[in-house]
Structures are given as C-alpha cells and as structure tokens.
Design a protein around this motif. Sequence first.
Motif, PDB file in Angstrom:
ATOM      1  N   ARG A   8      52.489  82.379  93.025  1.00 24.16           N
ATOM      2  CA  ARG A   8      53.120  81.614  91.946  1.00 24.16           C
ATOM      3  C   ARG A   8      52.947  82.356  90.635  1.00 24.16           C
ATOM      4  O   ARG A   8      51.857  82.829  90.322  1.00 24.16           O
ATOM      5  CB  ARG A   8      52.467  80.233  91.819  1.00 24.16           C
ATOM      6  N   THR A   9      54.039  82.484  89.891  1.00 26.75           N
ATOM      7  CA  THR A   9      53.967  83.025  88.538  1.00 26.75           C
ATOM      8  C   THR A   9      54.410  81.922  87.582  1.00 26.75           C
ATOM      9  O   THR A   9      54.681  80.800  88.017  1.00 26.75           O
ATOM     10  CB  THR A   9      54.887  84.264  88.390  1.00 26.75           C
ATOM     11  N   ASP A  10      54.523  82.248  86.295  1.00 24.82           N
ATOM     12  CA  ASP A  10      54.900  81.214  85.321  1.00 24.82           C
ATOM     13  C   ASP A  10      56.173  80.486  85.727  1.00 24.82           C
ATOM     14  O   ASP A  10      56.261  79.261  85.656  1.00 24.82           O
ATOM     15  CB  ASP A  10      55.112  81.835  83.935  1.00 24.82           C
ATOM     16  N   GLU A 113      58.851  89.903  86.193  1.00 21.97           N
ATOM     17  CA  GLU A 113      57.765  88.930  86.434  1.00 21.97           C
ATOM     18  C   GLU A 113      57.318  88.954  87.900  1.00 21.97           C
ATOM     19  O   GLU A 113      56.121  88.954  88.207  1.00 21.97           O
ATOM     20  CB  GLU A 113      58.265  87.529  86.042  1.00 21.97           C
ATOM     21  N   ALA A 114      58.280  89.009  88.804  1.00 20.79           N
ATOM     22  CA  ALA A 114      57.944  89.015  90.232  1.00 20.79           C
ATOM     23  C   ALA A 114      57.304  90.341  90.639  1.00 20.79           C
ATOM     24  O   ALA A 114      56.357  90.361  91.449  1.00 20.79           O
ATOM     25  CB  ALA A 114      59.209  88.770  91.056  1.00 20.79           C
ATOM     26  N   GLU A 116      55.482  92.423  88.841  1.00 21.95           N
ATOM     27  CA  GLU A 116      54.073  92.485  88.385  1.00 21.95           C
ATOM     28  C   GLU A 116      53.184  91.753  89.381  1.00 21.95           C
ATOM     29  O   GLU A 116      52.113  92.238  89.768  1.00 21.95           O
ATOM     30  CB  GLU A 116      53.932  91.806  87.011  1.00 21.95           C
ATOM     31  N   ALA A 117      53.645  90.575  89.815  1.00 22.93           N
ATOM     32  CA  ALA A 117      52.831  89.766  90.726  1.00 22.93           C
ATOM     33  C   ALA A 117      52.724  90.416  92.108  1.00 22.93           C
ATOM     34  O   ALA A 117      51.649  90.413  92.730  1.00 22.93           O
ATOM     35  CB  ALA A 117      53.444  88.364  90.846  1.00 22.93           C
ATOM     36  N   ASP A 121      49.276  91.720  93.846  1.00 23.34           N
ATOM     37  CA  ASP A 121      48.911  91.198  95.165  1.00 23.34           C
ATOM     38  C   ASP A 121      48.687  92.352  96.150  1.00 23.34           C
ATOM     39  O   ASP A 121      47.724  92.332  96.930  1.00 23.34           O
ATOM     40  CB  ASP A 121      50.033  90.278  95.661  1.00 23.34           C
TER      41      ASP A 121
END
Length: 193
Positions: A8-10, A113-114, A116-117, A121
């Motif tokens: 989950r991100t912002d 955003e995705a 970076e996550a 991970d």
Amino acid sequence: MTDDACIRTDRLVLRRFRDADRGPFAELNADPRVMEHFVRPLTRAESDDFVDRIEERFRKQGYSLWAVEVRGSDPFIGYVGLWDATFEAPFTPTVEVGWRLAARAWGHGYATEAAEAAVDDGLVRVGVRDIVSFTAAANLRSRAVMERIGMVRDPDGDFLHPAVPEDHPVRPHVLYRFPDLELRRREAAGEVA
Ligand SMILES: CC(C)(COP(=O)(O)OP(=O)(O)OC[C@H]1O[C@@H](n2cnc3c(N)ncnc32)[C@H](O)[C@@H]1OP(=O)(O)O)[C@@H](O)C(=O)NCCC(=O)NCCS
C-alpha cells in the motif's frame, strides 16, 4: 508469498493479478498509444499468457509485476514491478524495474509512486541485489520515471535490444541504474536516518 500479498502506498495498492484484470489488461496491451515503444501491441491471447507468466513468477520467485489499483477509484490501471532480464546483453542477467499503465492513468505520478514501492520491496523483503531499468531510447516518459525514482543513465549501457527485429525503430535502448543501491536498501529498511 500469499495470493493476497500487497503493498500500500499513499494513493495505490500494488497487488497480485486477478482474473478480472485480464480484460482491462488486454485493452491496454492493445492500445497503440501504450505500446508505441514496443514492437507491436499484444493480442488477447498474448496478454493472457503474459498474466500467466507474471503470476508464475510471483509463485516461484516471490516477486514479479504488481497489478496496480488506485485506491477507491480505479480497480486496475496496469502493472509496475520487477522482472528478470535474461536476454543476452553486457548487463544481464539482472532484475529490471518496469511499468505499463493505461493512458487514462498517465500524468498523476502513479508510475513513480508504485515504482518506488516496488523497488523498496524488492530490496528489503526479497533481497534482490541488482535492479536496473531500460527502455527504447525515444521513450521519454519512461525515462522520466527512471529519473524521478533516482536512477541515472549509464552512458556505457546503450544497447540494441536482441528481442527487437533489426531495423525496427524501438531497437536502440538506454540503460539506467541506481547510483548507490546499497544506500537505497538501507534507507528502505530504515537502517539510515
Ligand atoms: C511510462 C509511463 C508509465 C509513464 O507514465 P507517467 O504518467 O508519465 O509517469 P508518472 O505516473 O510517474 O506521472 C508523472 C506525471 O504526472 C504528473 N503528476 C501529477 N500529479 C502528480 C503527483 N501527485 N505526484 C507526482 N507526479 C504527478 C507529473 O508532473 C508528471 O507529469 P508530466 O508527464 O507532465 O511531467 C506511461 O507513459 C506508460 O505506461 N507508457 C506505456 C508503457 C511503457 O512505455 N512502459 C515503459 C516501457 S520500458
């Protein structure tokens, strides 16, 4: 890894593919705008086969391309994640971070955003040791994502993608790397302030 694993991100959820994603995934894989920097759009059968390979890699390796959902508004906008690069090149075998979003989802920072996550991970949970990114030289939108997540072009990395037919305009590719992947891993793991 479990079938309900997710990040989950912002604004997003990165999750495993579901059967309900297959239709919208085939649509974006058939969209000439989305596929401008690939050899050609995919057929429905090729798109479905791609989903099968994505999910097989999650089961076998614990990492792959995440289906991306915009929380509360769009249940599937495309994929972002890690993919083994095994074709013949000076920098392979390695792991690629990549992305493909439906055109309606461009211009919101979702890929950045995705990515970076997914990178964090891969470094922390999976323990991936090397992550690069590459794209057709003319794919400026993709190169901008690489730069936004902190990658820099490897000036010695330009290559002709061996899976692209000779004389095809998308054959010349550029390679991007993180300047200090170990520092990024330690930051993602909370080992540095
Ligand atoms: C590559 C691709 C994922 C890039 O999409 P993108 O929307 O340009 O990238 P991001 O999601 O990071 O969004 C960045 C844009 O959103 C804007 N933006 C708006 N709100 C934002 C926010 N809250 N945070 C960050 N950026 C935001 C940025 O200013 C930027 O806009 P710009 O293009 O006008 O500079 C997309 O073009 C795509 O799927 N292409 C087809 C597939 C492909 O080529 N994949 C790569 C193959 S290697």
